[in-house]
Design an enzyme around this catalytic site. Sequence first.
Site, PDB file in Angstrom:
ATOM      1  N   LYS A   1       0.767  -1.230  -0.140  1.00  0.00           N
ATOM      2  CA  LYS A   1      -0.174  -0.021  -0.056  1.00  0.00           C
ATOM      3  C   LYS A   1       0.830   1.166  -0.075  1.00  0.00           C
ATOM      4  CE  LYS A   1      -3.416  -2.530   2.689  1.00  0.00           C
ATOM      5  NZ  LYS A   1      -3.998  -2.403   4.179  1.00  0.00           N
TER       6      LYS A   1
ATOM      7  N   ASP B   1      -7.060  -5.880   9.848  1.00  0.00           N
ATOM      8  CA  ASP B   1      -8.100  -5.003   9.833  1.00  0.00           C
ATOM      9  C   ASP B   1      -9.428  -5.957   9.309  1.00  0.00           C
ATOM     10  OD1 ASP B   1      -6.924  -5.475   7.152  1.00  0.00           O
ATOM     11  OD2 ASP B   1      -7.413  -3.613   6.646  1.00  0.00           O
TER      12      ASP B   1
END
Length: 462
Positions: free
Chosen positions: A156, A192
């Site tokens: 990311k 997450d």
Amino acid sequence: MCLTLQVEETLKPFMLSMKKLREISSRFTKEMDNGLDKKKHQKAAVKMLPTFVRAKPDGSERGDFLALDLGGTNFRVLHIRVEDKKILKVDSQICAIPQEIMQGTGHELFDHLAKCLGEFLESQKLKEQKLPLGFTFSFPCEQTEIDKSILIRWTKGFSCSGVEGKDVVQLLKDAIHKRGDYDISSVVMVNDTVATMMSCNQQEHEDPDCEIGMIIGTGTNACYMEDMKNVKRCEETEGQMCINTEWGGFGDKSPLSDPGALDDILTDFDKEVDETSINPGVHIFEKMISGMYLGEIVRLVLVELTNNNLLFEGKVTVRLDTKHTFETKHMSFIEGVDQEVIDTIQDLLKVRCSEDDARVVSLVCDTISSRSAHLCAAALAAIANRIRLNKAKDNLKTAVGVDGTVYKKHPNFRHKLEDAVAFLAPECDLKFYISEDGSGKGAAMVTAVAWCNWTEAGLITK
């Protein structure tokens, strides 16, 4: 008509048949088996990481908890009060992560996290309290305990030095202790996707039996509840554990997957996105479907069509030719044709855009978002079927907790994904629930469950 056929020919490699998607789903099942295997997991492309989350909330959890959410574009700190599986209070603060910190040193990153946490505690008048903290760290990690997690690799857009191969929980603790102006009682590591799944297991939710968590946003990942007897890497065989699949690595070349499992469907545009990324050859599946990359794939296709005189009068502007000028969020708006869309395309790419041009751009956006949804569906169908087979059921009913901007904000993505899953896994009846603030609230719920268990075991004194 000739132009339309040429455009469709360019887009054809993105259009995957249901037969091909079934094949991809089968390949993913094989990769899951490799990741769970005691001897093969280190060489597997899909890591299937144990999370050491063994239980869901049972109502005994109560108290005040902190959550720290680092997952890509946003970093948040939260104070949450839990009672009877309900979240009664939420206070939060969003902190920016500058590009120079994302690509700087690990010390700089964790010092920044500790600084933001301290400022939040000061604003909430909580600095004198010593609260447990759930750390949502949404990057591939190898967890050895619920409070110890080794970063495998950055994704990311992060590339902080000195962190890969290190325990990120300890790095956070060290940064907090170095400050010396506040302390925390314990840290629970939470991915997450796990937090998203747990946030959908609250009492007020319509379906408490959420067994799958899925993120489709800046990045993408999924987790699910697996029978311990199938987790060959762990000695225990009773009960269940949440497995963090790290499905973004599906398609990566490995000693067990060479060529990569997705090589036959990679387009030249996918290859260029991968080759020009900060981590070439890594997280191929994520680069085909997540929000960080979809807009760039669209831009590359638009450049190709323009170079072939099929778009924008054959004129490639500096703006169109510049990386990352077309963002994934624009795809949600451009799937359709009207004057507002035409004006948006012209302003965004600094081109002369006709109504026919706008139709082509809309078709490109629809085609690439559809492929993303269908690839997600192929992997999700494999997970759902695995749960069904684990339970030895002809038909499965379960829930999927979902978070991420691509799923939540794109007008058609959710429906395309759900329709494809229903086709690919007809024996599985999946209900999809959007997890509001899952990575924050869910992390607090995981922490509350762990804290309660530790307290009952006499490991912690309240």
